[in-house]
Design a protein around this motif. Sequence first.
Motif, PDB file in Angstrom:
ATOM      1  N   ARG A 241       0.832  -1.210   0.000  1.00 45.79           N
ATOM      2  CA  ARG A 241       0.000   0.000   0.000  1.00 45.79           C
ATOM      3  C   ARG A 241       0.860   1.251   0.000  1.00 45.79           C
ATOM      4  O   ARG A 241       0.591   2.212  -0.736  1.00 45.79           O
TER       5      ARG A 241
ATOM      6  N   LEU B  64      -7.049   1.944  -2.147  1.00 48.32           N
ATOM      7  CA  LEU B  64      -5.877   1.234  -1.642  1.00 48.32           C
ATOM      8  C   LEU B  64      -4.646   2.138  -1.683  1.00 48.32           C
ATOM      9  O   LEU B  64      -3.850   2.180  -0.744  1.00 48.32           O
TER      10      LEU B  64
ATOM     11  N   THR C 235     -12.334  -0.367   1.406  1.00 46.96           N
ATOM     12  CA  THR C 235     -11.345   0.445   0.699  1.00 46.96           C
ATOM     13  C   THR C 235     -10.237  -0.394   0.056  1.00 46.96           C
ATOM     14  O   THR C 235      -9.275   0.179  -0.469  1.00 46.96           O
TER      15      THR C 235
ATOM     16  N   CYS D  44      -7.977  -1.896   1.474  1.00 47.63           N
ATOM     17  CA  CYS D  44      -6.718  -1.588   2.148  1.00 47.63           C
ATOM     18  C   CYS D  44      -5.893  -2.839   2.400  1.00 47.63           C
ATOM     19  O   CYS D  44      -4.680  -2.763   2.627  1.00 47.63           O
TER      20      CYS D  44
END
Length: 485
Positions: free
Chosen positions: A29, A84, A236, A238
């Motif tokens: 990320r 992300l 999201t 993530c």
Amino acid sequence: MSSPTAPNPEFDLLRVPVIGRFLSWRRARLVLQIPLFAIAFLMVAQGLTGSQLSPKNLATVLTWVHYRGALIVVLMVAGNFFCLGCPFVMVRDVARRFVKPKHNWPQRLQNKWLALGLFVLVLFCYELFDLWGSPLWTAVLILAYFVGALIIDTRFKHATFCKFVCPIGQFNFVASTLSPLEVKVRDLDVCSSCKTKDCIKSRQETTSTSSDIVFVQRGCELALFQPLKVGNLDCTFCLDCVHACPHENVGILARTPASELWNDQRRSGVGQLSKRNDFAALSAIFTFGALLNAFGMVSPVYAVETWLSRVLGITSETPILGLIFVLALVVEPMLLLGGAALATRQFTRTRGSLLTITTTFAPTLIPLGCGMWLAHYTFHLLTGLWTFIPVFQYAFQQWGMPILGAPNWSFGGIPVMLVKPLEWGFLALGVLGSLLVAHNIAKREHPTKTTVAFLPWAILSLILWFCALWLLSQPMEMRATLLSS
């Protein structure tokens, strides 16, 4: 850590060579966020200090031509990968090393209403201040996102800004319901035997020789418990749950696009869609906003503004534009959705309230809305595809570093005549998707009267589709490119 689960027959992006290995890396990320932050920094810098001619400024060209187009394409092709790599979250994470949030977001604001209002505000400011033509105000808007994320998420715990405030995030959440990929548990049996629930609680690792904590891998900050998670809403991408799971039981799996829109089971973090009035409103604004945003770029809008000015005796643009927004985003949706709900109640002879029926069927609008956003934004992206090259050349030249050479303003994009068929195709897919969602919701709610329950929402989808076709048949302004200057 236990061994990975047995191979799953479903497609899993995390098991694709190279890509999967990269995304499974804990620093992936950050690696995505750093270049996006650098680009955002350059956009703000030139927006504030560079040429205010929008086709020659990074802030306007990258935001209104390239970012929007790339965003919707990635959402439709893969999923919410722009969240992300969100640079706003990177700045927040750095700040949280020094300032620990201590408060929970107020209960009364734990919904989509605030974010929905901000989404409408951004659309309104885009038209009122001609953001597409103002590098300065575009840079200010980007800075506002950074400051908003920083202030909110250093005061409030979890991913408050992403879930309850960010207008871009809400756009991504809604559009990602049509994505072909989903962050999902690979094997529910593994989750049922898990005692720690690290995917939502977080995981701590210690050294083999002492109890000292080496690192803490946070769980899902958006309160999505993986075994009970359904779809992409509020996700999201993530991948915190992927890294936190000690059993390597979370992947990015293939799924049927839009299937979560007719699935009304109670889901973690979201609940039941049929009971979420705020999500129904977000679905409506998402779709009618797509039509309104395109309407603001075709010539008939000026005729409407002139007529309203003459009838009301008002010369200021702000109230005229405000009235158009109220008509397009409040009055029109209430009349059309209310009419469809009333027809459904009459045809099926049920006693449900109009609000309940509207909330239940509101997800029907989303595929058509996605088709419209995709058609509109890819038009600008493709017709101005290569315009970023001379703009970068010009920016570095202005900064006294002509390392990219002299700007070549001949770079353009794909001819309009080749892009138009793609627009029609995106709209066709959108309306077909809406008809499919409407039919499946009608089948779920009225299994013995599916056809009559489906009919009003099919008609509504076709009405909006014809409106979209009309809008795209109009000459559209080539904003933020030299073709518009």
